[in-house]
Write a protein that holds these residues in place. Sequence first.
Motif, PDB file in Angstrom:
ATOM      1  N   GLN A 378       0.835  -1.199   0.000  1.00 13.55           N
ATOM      2  CA  GLN A 378       0.000   0.000   0.000  1.00 13.55           C
ATOM      3  C   GLN A 378       0.873   1.254   0.000  1.00 13.55           C
ATOM      4  N   GLY A 379       0.398   2.297  -0.649  1.00 13.84           N
ATOM      5  CA  GLY A 379       1.127   3.565  -0.666  1.00 13.84           C
ATOM      6  C   GLY A 379       0.893   4.338   0.618  1.00 13.84           C
ATOM      7  N   ASP A 380       1.462   3.842   1.717  1.00  9.56           N
ATOM      8  CA  ASP A 380       1.330   4.458   3.044  1.00  9.56           C
ATOM      9  C   ASP A 380       2.689   5.065   3.422  1.00  9.56           C
ATOM     10  N   MET A 381       2.790   6.384   3.452  1.00  9.29           N
ATOM     11  CA  MET A 381       4.095   7.028   3.657  1.00  9.29           C
ATOM     12  C   MET A 381       3.977   8.314   4.445  1.00  9.29           C
ATOM     13  N   VAL A 382       5.083   8.693   5.086  1.00  8.19           N
ATOM     14  CA  VAL A 382       5.145   9.976   5.776  1.00  8.19           C
ATOM     15  C   VAL A 382       6.311  10.782   5.209  1.00  8.19           C
ATOM     16  N   ILE A 383       6.034  12.053   4.906  1.00  9.06           N
ATOM     17  CA  ILE A 383       7.123  12.991   4.588  1.00  9.06           C
ATOM     18  C   ILE A 383       7.372  13.769   5.880  1.00  9.06           C
ATOM     19  N   TRP A 384       8.602  13.722   6.355  1.00 10.65           N
ATOM     20  CA  TRP A 384       8.941  14.330   7.653  1.00 10.65           C
ATOM     21  C   TRP A 384       9.630  15.675   7.467  1.00 10.65           C
ATOM     22  N   ASN A 385       9.415  16.564   8.412  1.00  6.88           N
ATOM     23  CA  ASN A 385      10.184  17.812   8.470  1.00  6.88           C
ATOM     24  C   ASN A 385      11.551  17.496   9.051  1.00  6.88           C
ATOM     25  N   ALA A 386      12.264  16.640   8.365  1.00  4.98           N
ATOM     26  CA  ALA A 386      13.586  16.195   8.819  1.00  4.98           C
ATOM     27  C   ALA A 386      14.372  15.790   7.585  1.00  4.98           C
ATOM     28  N   PRO A 387      15.684  16.048   7.565  1.00  2.74           N
ATOM     29  CA  PRO A 387      16.480  15.672   6.400  1.00  2.74           C
ATOM     30  C   PRO A 387      16.935  14.214   6.444  1.00  2.74           C
ATOM     31  N   ASP A 388      17.007  13.623   7.643  1.00  2.98           N
ATOM     32  CA  ASP A 388      17.505  12.252   7.749  1.00  2.98           C
ATOM     33  C   ASP A 388      16.986  11.599   9.032  1.00  2.98           C
ATOM     34  N   LEU A 389      17.310  10.299   9.203  1.00  3.37           N
ATOM     35  CA  LEU A 389      16.787   9.547  10.349  1.00  3.37           C
ATOM     36  C   LEU A 389      17.326  10.084  11.679  1.00  3.37           C
ATOM     37  N   ASN A 390      18.603  10.460  11.692  1.00  4.32           N
ATOM     38  CA  ASN A 390      19.163  10.969  12.942  1.00  4.32           C
ATOM     39  C   ASN A 390      18.381  12.176  13.443  1.00  4.32           C
ATOM     40  N   PHE A 391      18.013  13.064  12.521  1.00  7.37           N
ATOM     41  CA  PHE A 391      17.274  14.268  12.918  1.00  7.37           C
ATOM     42  C   PHE A 391      15.911  13.885  13.493  1.00  7.37           C
ATOM     43  N   LEU A 392      15.262  12.913  12.863  1.00  7.86           N
ATOM     44  CA  LEU A 392      13.929  12.489  13.310  1.00  7.86           C
ATOM     45  C   LEU A 392      13.956  11.990  14.755  1.00  7.86           C
ATOM     46  N   PHE A 393      15.064  11.322  15.130  1.00 10.11           N
ATOM     47  CA  PHE A 393      15.122  10.738  16.467  1.00 10.11           C
ATOM     48  C   PHE A 393      15.787  11.655  17.489  1.00 10.11           C
ATOM     49  N   TYR A 394      16.467  12.681  16.994  1.00  5.10           N
ATOM     50  CA  TYR A 394      17.166  13.604  17.887  1.00  5.10           C
ATOM     51  C   TYR A 394      16.280  14.784  18.273  1.00  5.10           C
ATOM     52  N   HIS A 395      15.504  15.235  17.324  1.00  2.00           N
ATOM     53  CA  HIS A 395      14.570  16.342  17.563  1.00  2.00           C
ATOM     54  C   HIS A 395      13.321  15.714  18.160  1.00  2.00           C
ATOM     55  N   TRP A 396      12.895  16.143  19.323  1.00  2.03           N
ATOM     56  CA  TRP A 396      11.827  15.370  19.956  1.00  2.03           C
ATOM     57  C   TRP A 396      10.765  16.243  20.622  1.00  2.03           C
ATOM     58  N   GLY A 397       9.624  15.612  20.893  1.00  2.00           N
ATOM     59  CA  GLY A 397       8.570  16.263  21.656  1.00  2.00           C
ATOM     60  C   GLY A 397       7.661  17.162  20.836  1.00  2.00           C
ATOM     61  N   VAL A 398       7.960  17.321  19.547  1.00  2.00           N
ATOM     62  CA  VAL A 398       7.079  18.103  18.671  1.00  2.00           C
ATOM     63  C   VAL A 398       6.677  17.222  17.487  1.00  2.00           C
ATOM     64  N   ASN A 399       5.583  17.574  16.862  1.00  2.91           N
ATOM     65  CA  ASN A 399       5.133  16.790  15.719  1.00  2.91           C
ATOM     66  C   ASN A 399       5.967  17.127  14.484  1.00  2.91           C
ATOM     67  N   GLN A 400       6.708  16.141  13.991  1.00  2.00           N
ATOM     68  CA  GLN A 400       7.601  16.393  12.849  1.00  2.00           C
ATOM     69  C   GLN A 400       6.999  15.996  11.506  1.00  2.00           C
ATOM     70  N   VAL A 401       5.699  15.638  11.511  1.00  2.00           N
ATOM     71  CA  VAL A 401       5.063  15.257  10.252  1.00  2.00           C
ATOM     72  C   VAL A 401       4.860  16.469   9.349  1.00  2.00           C
ATOM     73  N   LYS A 402       5.229  16.321   8.093  1.00  2.00           N
ATOM     74  CA  LYS A 402       4.900  17.348   7.105  1.00  2.00           C
ATOM     75  C   LYS A 402       3.671  16.918   6.312  1.00  2.00           C
ATOM     76  N   THR A 403       3.729  15.698   5.786  1.00  2.00           N
ATOM     77  CA  THR A 403       2.646  15.180   4.940  1.00  2.00           C
ATOM     78  C   THR A 403       2.457  13.695   5.238  1.00  2.00           C
ATOM     79  N   VAL A 404       1.191  13.253   5.270  1.00  2.00           N
ATOM     80  CA  VAL A 404       0.915  11.819   5.354  1.00  2.00           C
ATOM     81  C   VAL A 404       0.171  11.401   4.087  1.00  2.00           C
ATOM     82  N   VAL A 405       0.656  10.322   3.487  1.00  2.00           N
ATOM     83  CA  VAL A 405       0.019   9.756   2.299  1.00  2.00           C
ATOM     84  C   VAL A 405      -0.520   8.378   2.685  1.00  2.00           C
ATOM     85  N   LYS A 406      -1.832   8.183   2.488  1.00  2.00           N
ATOM     86  CA  LYS A 406      -2.438   6.888   2.824  1.00  2.00           C
ATOM     87  C   LYS A 406      -3.040   6.294   1.575  1.00  2.00           C
ATOM     88  N   GLN A 407      -2.567   5.116   1.215  1.00  2.00           N
ATOM     89  CA  GLN A 407      -2.986   4.453  -0.020  1.00  2.00           C
ATOM     90  C   GLN A 407      -2.980   5.424  -1.214  1.00  2.00           C
TER      91      GLN A 407
END
Length: 413
Positions: A378-407
Amino acid sequence: MATIIKNIGLLATPVGIVAQKGEGQGNIELVTNTYVVIKDGFIEEVGRSGTSRDWTGTGQDEIIDAQGLLVTPGLVDAHTHLLFSGWRQQELAFKLQGLSYLDILAKGGGILHTVEQTRKAAIDELVNQGVKSLDTMLAHGTTTCEVKSGYGLTAEDELKSLRAIRQLGQVHAVDVVPTFMGAHAVPVEYKGCSADYVRLVCEEMIPKVAREQLAEFCDVFCETGVFTVAESEQILECGKHHGLLPKIHAEEITALGGAELAGKVQAISAEHLIHATDNGLAAMAASEVIAVLLPGTSFYLGEPFARAKDMVDRGIAVAVASDFNPGSCPNESLQIPMNIACLKYRLTPEQVLTAVTLNGAAAVNRSRVTGSIEPGKQGDMVIWNAPDLNFLFYHWGVNQVKTVVKQGRQVIG
Ligand SMILES: [Zn+2]
């Protein structure tokens, strides 16, 4: 009509249709400067590195510009209790005064309060509240979510809850996976005679749930003072007999032997596992039981953290879920559990990404259809306000979602 996600700076995904364990837990495929094509809800093509191109002028296709950011699979939350009425904010003050769970229970609080309110609620009220929670989850990147019953604790109210859960799946973009958990607690009217309640669960509830095809899994709270190992086995075997795959809340507060039982009944997953013993983990590894860990709950209750690294080293596939519920973890977002899993379990960002995507999907029997970005899923994906995985896990406590794509459909952002 196709949906094209273009200008992906970094695509990070686990690979495969089964849970990843051991070294596989940290194996993430990274593709830079790429695109994904989704057709009729399913992924048709994933570009190779360096193949990002300008998709303008492709007629009626929907183009989503990832703006050079990180894209991962949609998150799969494999353990929630989101169908309820009866938030319990009043208990925060009690907790700060030092009252224990049992003190709060004696005041008519705790799970009893939620059970009372859920029994009173009409099915529409339960659905409406559930929709709000699913909206919050989706906004935080969750595209598939398991939901347990277990605040009804009568045949009628458990069926009502499961029918509400089915409606949620029909009306909401998030894919909802239903679990029957009539054995979540022993209701007050059965206090001191849990054997009678177990009989009700096995002889009346499970057959009715199966007949109406209201659940895929049967879960039980195997814990000191709740359901014994023998009672849990009886319930899970009865569920299996009726086509419900076993799940088990094991070793959350005490080391009772739920992990061993998970291995014995070949449960698809065992949850919590804070106090799991070496023997319990060995039994799980031997039967390929997935560990569903709930770090948000450890944090919220001030409890120890499960031995996640140990589990990975032993070859147990680890999933991480929210445990969203009104008592021990009132938080719908999987992002904070992801941060905590990294900082407290000491799992790497790659291992945690697998835990909240492919392994979460495997824990709810959905790993053939979601949990990774590969053709056919299924085309289930998230575009994050983050350039890479390290940023996603280092920046915390705020919602980092930019876009969610479902199917293939842009549902957030
Ligand atoms: Zn739970």
